[in-house]
Motif scaffolding. Sequence first.
Motif, short mmCIF file in Angstrom:
data_model
loop_
_atom_site.label_atom_id
_atom_site.label_comp_id
_atom_site.label_asym_id
_atom_site.label_seq_id
_atom_site.Cartn_x
_atom_site.Cartn_y
_atom_site.Cartn_z
N ALA A 37 0.83 -1.21 0.00
CA ALA A 37 0.00 0.00 0.00
C ALA A 37 0.86 1.25 0.00
O ALA A 37 0.55 2.24 -0.69
N VAL A 38 1.94 1.23 0.76
CA VAL A 38 2.84 2.39 0.81
C VAL A 38 3.51 2.59 -0.55
O VAL A 38 3.65 3.73 -1.03
N MET A 39 3.93 1.49 -1.19
CA MET A 39 4.56 1.61 -2.51
C MET A 39 3.58 2.19 -3.54
O MET A 39 3.95 2.98 -4.41
N ILE A 40 2.32 1.79 -3.45
CA ILE A 40 1.29 2.32 -4.36
C ILE A 40 1.16 3.83 -4.19
O ILE A 40 1.11 4.58 -5.17
N ARG A 41 1.11 4.29 -2.94
CA ARG A 41 0.99 5.72 -2.69
C ARG A 41 2.21 6.48 -3.21
O ARG A 41 2.08 7.57 -3.79
N LEU A 42 3.39 5.93 -3.01
CA LEU A 42 4.60 6.58 -3.50
C LEU A 42 4.59 6.69 -5.03
O LEU A 42 4.93 7.72 -5.59
N ALA A 43 4.16 5.61 -5.69
CA ALA A 43 4.13 5.61 -7.16
C ALA A 43 3.05 6.53 -7.71
O ALA A 43 3.14 7.01 -8.85
N SER A 44 2.01 6.80 -6.92
CA SER A 44 0.88 7.59 -7.40
C SER A 44 1.22 9.05 -7.65
O SER A 44 0.44 9.78 -8.27
N SER A 45 2.39 9.48 -7.20
CA SER A 45 2.79 10.86 -7.48
C SER A 45 3.04 11.07 -8.97
O SER A 45 3.04 12.20 -9.46
N GLN A 46 3.23 9.97 -9.70
CA GLN A 46 3.48 10.07 -11.14
C GLN A 46 2.50 9.27 -11.99
O GLN A 46 2.17 9.66 -13.10
N LEU A 47 2.00 8.14 -11.47
CA LEU A 47 1.19 7.23 -12.26
C LEU A 47 -0.24 7.16 -11.77
O LEU A 47 -0.52 7.35 -10.58
N HIS A 48 -1.16 6.86 -12.68
CA HIS A 48 -2.56 6.61 -12.34
C HIS A 48 -2.67 5.28 -11.61
O HIS A 48 -1.88 4.35 -11.83
N ALA A 49 -3.68 5.15 -10.76
CA ALA A 49 -3.87 3.94 -9.97
C ALA A 49 -4.00 2.70 -10.86
O ALA A 49 -3.51 1.62 -10.51
N PHE A 50 -4.66 2.82 -12.02
CA PHE A 50 -4.85 1.67 -12.89
C PHE A 50 -3.53 1.19 -13.48
O PHE A 50 -3.31 -0.01 -13.64
N GLU A 51 -2.64 2.14 -13.80
CA GLU A 51 -1.34 1.74 -14.33
C GLU A 51 -0.47 1.11 -13.25
O GLU A 51 0.28 0.16 -13.50
N TRP A 218 12.63 7.16 -9.50
CA TRP A 218 12.32 6.30 -8.36
C TRP A 218 10.99 5.57 -8.50
O TRP A 218 10.76 4.57 -7.82
N THR A 219 10.13 6.04 -9.38
CA THR A 219 8.83 5.39 -9.57
C THR A 219 9.01 3.93 -9.98
O THR A 219 8.21 3.07 -9.60
N TRP A 220 10.05 3.65 -10.77
CA TRP A 220 10.33 2.27 -11.14
C TRP A 220 10.57 1.41 -9.89
O TRP A 220 10.09 0.26 -9.81
N ALA A 221 11.30 1.96 -8.94
CA ALA A 221 11.58 1.20 -7.70
C ALA A 221 10.29 0.93 -6.94
O ALA A 221 10.08 -0.17 -6.41
#
Length: 314
Positions: A37-51, A218-221
């Motif tokens: 869940a934390v990784m999802i939130r971090l990635a959401s700064s750049q990507l849509h939830a579906f992606e 960092w979004t890749w990570a």
Amino acid sequence: MSGPPDTITSSGQRARSELLRAVGYMVCSAAMFACMAVMIRLASSQLHAFEIAFFRNFFGFVFALPLLMHHGMGILKTDKLSLYVGRCLIGIVSMLCGFYAIVHLPLAKAVTISYSTPLFVTILAVLFLGEMVRLRRWTAVGLGFIGVLVIMRPGADTFDANTLVALTAAVLSAIVAISIKVLSRTEKPDAIVLWTTMLWVPLSLVPALFVWTWPTGWTWAWIVAAGFFGTAGHMFWTRALKRGDASMLTPISFMQVPIVAVLAWWLFDETVTAWTAVGAAIIFVANAYIAHREAQVASRAVTDADISPETQKR
């Protein structure tokens, strides 16, 4: 005349050992899903939830490949393919709703609402698994739903429609839990993980294409880590459900809530509102009672089996 004491003791010890292993697996699952869940939130700064959901599934499949190498292609042999497909279709909608809620709600609130799943699992276990639920557990289920209402606060000025998305994810997740319990009667846990991850990749790609943006930096990570934690959590979850009752074990994963709350405070400066805290406490009490009653029922079933007429004749 009862059976030999050592026979009864040995059977009871095996049952307790299996229960402890099931609980341990569910605890590990909760920790893995909290990190996801934390990784999802971090990635959401750049990507849509579906992606994010697609990448979680893609990298989740990559991390699941060692299971296929270990067992060989034979593990994919099944006569339950239609059940796998149906389970994954429901599961992917649940995942998309859950990821959307994680991105658009305070993290602790989104995760807490997801823990209404055990309430729905209890209802569905009666309807589809033939489990017996008596008045006190129904009362606990009702109490749990009061907790959900406290968190969502429908009709209040602060009501957020995104909480309905989170609740939808919880309902669909309960259906998934029941389907996994059915599959685990005949299918190996690793087979369930492999089939699920394989089917989720193409199913999640379709909605992701409509919002596609290539990740950078960092979004890749974050998305790779989301895939790892998601697959690990799924592996522990299927092993737990293989060894224990669905409505008993699911509430144990509630420990994900305090883990997420601490991480959300530390990383995102989010605080838990009083309404969320009270609602979470009510849901926890309800789920804990359901788990307690399920443990009592399971214990009585083992005892009855040990002193059955067949055992007495030995």
